[in-house]
Design a protein around this motif. Sequence first.
Motif, PDB file in Angstrom:
ATOM      1  N   GLY A 223       0.872  -1.191  -0.080  1.00  0.00           N
ATOM      2  CA  GLY A 223       0.005  -0.112  -0.137  1.00  0.00           C
ATOM      3  C   GLY A 223       0.739   1.307   0.280  1.00  0.00           C
ATOM      4  O   GLY A 223       0.333   2.184  -0.359  1.00  0.00           O
ATOM      5  N   LYS A 224       2.167   0.996   0.407  1.00  0.00           N
ATOM      6  CA  LYS A 224       3.052   2.360   0.279  1.00  0.00           C
ATOM      7  C   LYS A 224       3.237   2.764  -1.016  1.00  0.00           C
ATOM      8  O   LYS A 224       3.756   3.765  -1.453  1.00  0.00           O
ATOM      9  N   ALA A 225       3.187   1.837  -2.038  1.00  0.00           N
ATOM     10  CA  ALA A 225       3.510   2.170  -3.355  1.00  0.00           C
ATOM     11  C   ALA A 225       1.951   1.831  -4.073  1.00  0.00           C
ATOM     12  O   ALA A 225       2.271   0.568  -4.902  1.00  0.00           O
ATOM     13  N   PRO A 226       1.066   2.389  -4.109  1.00  0.00           N
ATOM     14  CA  PRO A 226      -0.465   2.158  -4.603  1.00  0.00           C
ATOM     15  C   PRO A 226      -0.553   1.690  -5.924  1.00  0.00           C
ATOM     16  O   PRO A 226      -1.017   0.713  -6.489  1.00  0.00           O
ATOM     17  N   SER A 231       6.280   5.649 -10.904  1.00  0.00           N
ATOM     18  CA  SER A 231       7.332   5.168 -10.855  1.00  0.00           C
ATOM     19  C   SER A 231       7.046   3.600 -10.882  1.00  0.00           C
ATOM     20  O   SER A 231       6.608   2.801  -9.707  1.00  0.00           O
ATOM     21  N   VAL A 232       7.521   2.680 -11.856  1.00  0.00           N
ATOM     22  CA  VAL A 232       7.153   1.494 -12.025  1.00  0.00           C
ATOM     23  C   VAL A 232       8.436   0.826 -10.952  1.00  0.00           C
ATOM     24  O   VAL A 232       8.113  -0.328 -10.489  1.00  0.00           O
ATOM     25  N   SER A 233       9.389   1.447 -10.853  1.00  0.00           N
ATOM     26  CA  SER A 233      10.504   1.098  -9.882  1.00  0.00           C
ATOM     27  C   SER A 233      10.097   0.804  -8.522  1.00  0.00           C
ATOM     28  O   SER A 233      10.429  -0.131  -7.805  1.00  0.00           O
ATOM     29  N   GLU A 234       9.760   1.989  -8.132  1.00  0.00           N
ATOM     30  CA  GLU A 234       9.066   1.876  -6.572  1.00  0.00           C
ATOM     31  C   GLU A 234       8.069   0.831  -6.425  1.00  0.00           C
ATOM     32  O   GLU A 234       7.838   0.306  -5.370  1.00  0.00           O
ATOM     33  N   TRP A 235       7.142   0.801  -7.484  1.00  0.00           N
ATOM     34  CA  TRP A 235       6.068   0.006  -7.505  1.00  0.00           C
ATOM     35  C   TRP A 235       6.465  -1.397  -7.333  1.00  0.00           C
ATOM     36  O   TRP A 235       6.065  -2.478  -6.358  1.00  0.00           O
ATOM     37  N   ALA A 236       7.526  -1.860  -8.342  1.00  0.00           N
ATOM     38  CA  ALA A 236       8.015  -3.283  -8.103  1.00  0.00           C
ATOM     39  C   ALA A 236       8.961  -3.755  -6.932  1.00  0.00           C
ATOM     40  O   ALA A 236       8.990  -4.956  -6.541  1.00  0.00           O
TER      41      ALA A 236
END
Length: 373
Positions: A223-226, A231-236
């Motif tokens: 949930g911190k990278a919804p 940013s795909v990097s942060e999500w991944a």
Amino acid sequence: MQTMPAHAAHHDDREIETLEEFDATVPARGTLAGFRVQGVDLTDRTRELLATDTAGAVFLGCRMREDAAAKVRADGALVFPPVPDLPFDPYRGLVYSPDELFENLADGYEATPDARAYAWFQQTKADGDIFASMLRAIHDDAVSDALDELLRGARVVGVMGGHAMARGTEEYAGAARLGRELARAGFTVATGGGPGAMEAANLGAYAAPYDDEMLTESLGILGKAPRFTPSVSEWARAAFEVRDRWPKGGPSVGIPTWFYGHEPPNAFAGHIAKYFANATREDGLLARSNAGVVFLPGAAGTVQEIFDNATPNYYESRGEPTPMVLVNRAHWTEKLPAWPLLRALARERSMETRIALVDRIEEAAGALKRLGG
């Protein structure tokens, strides 16, 4: 809980797709005549190649030393050499793993093989290069072959839904619980392999071997990278944080496409069959969902999938119709009224008893079982 069938037990016994299979086959058979060796690095197996009959063999994208290549050609083998400077292997023998597609994520998503393959696709598609289109076709056929081998004997339930479903929402948590319930019931969960509802269902299957607390904590981390934008990097990286903390997740399948290159694959599908051709991917995902499909709320892509699945059920072109469960009555009767049309199509057909509409995601697994999934 569903155990994915062992890969080596199912492919043609003349196919060799890993170095381990090569090392087991040569001493056991004493010959490679008529074998197909696919995407295996044989640069350190020159002695074996020089000493073994390879008449009629085919080597697809196998790296080997020049003296070994000359010898096997002299035997009458066909050698399709690796294509230099490609960000993917068109002759690959296995589906992808998340670790493979997201390699170099520490340097940013743009540095990963997944992003580089998409960039190559965009460039060559614009060029209209026939060689590139041939390589894409070979790659996609190899992926289909690997996926069939992987899923042989499995009871597969497809979970379809939109990429816009954000982490941290109750809808996302519900889709994850659905994936977990299906996996614990012995099904192999298959999704479109992307973010949103697709990722949630794969996450649920990944969480199936763990207690309920694991899923709760994972949802908090994610949930911190919804979303995968901006940013795909942060999500991944959030997904890999979950995988690193709980490394022994359950298996599931993701079937994404580079056609939607803005949409990265999710890291919770342990087996990823990624395609260049979206039409091949769409049809293949639905055709392999032999125990039924659950359709979560989505937009144009999910509507298309409903009727792509309804058509062979209507004509019984794949045999007995498979169950179809639509989730969220308001969505499918008011916002995008696919349910009334589906029900009208099904009337007085054998598929009429294999479709259902439920209000809540918690009802989906039970409905699927009642319909014979």
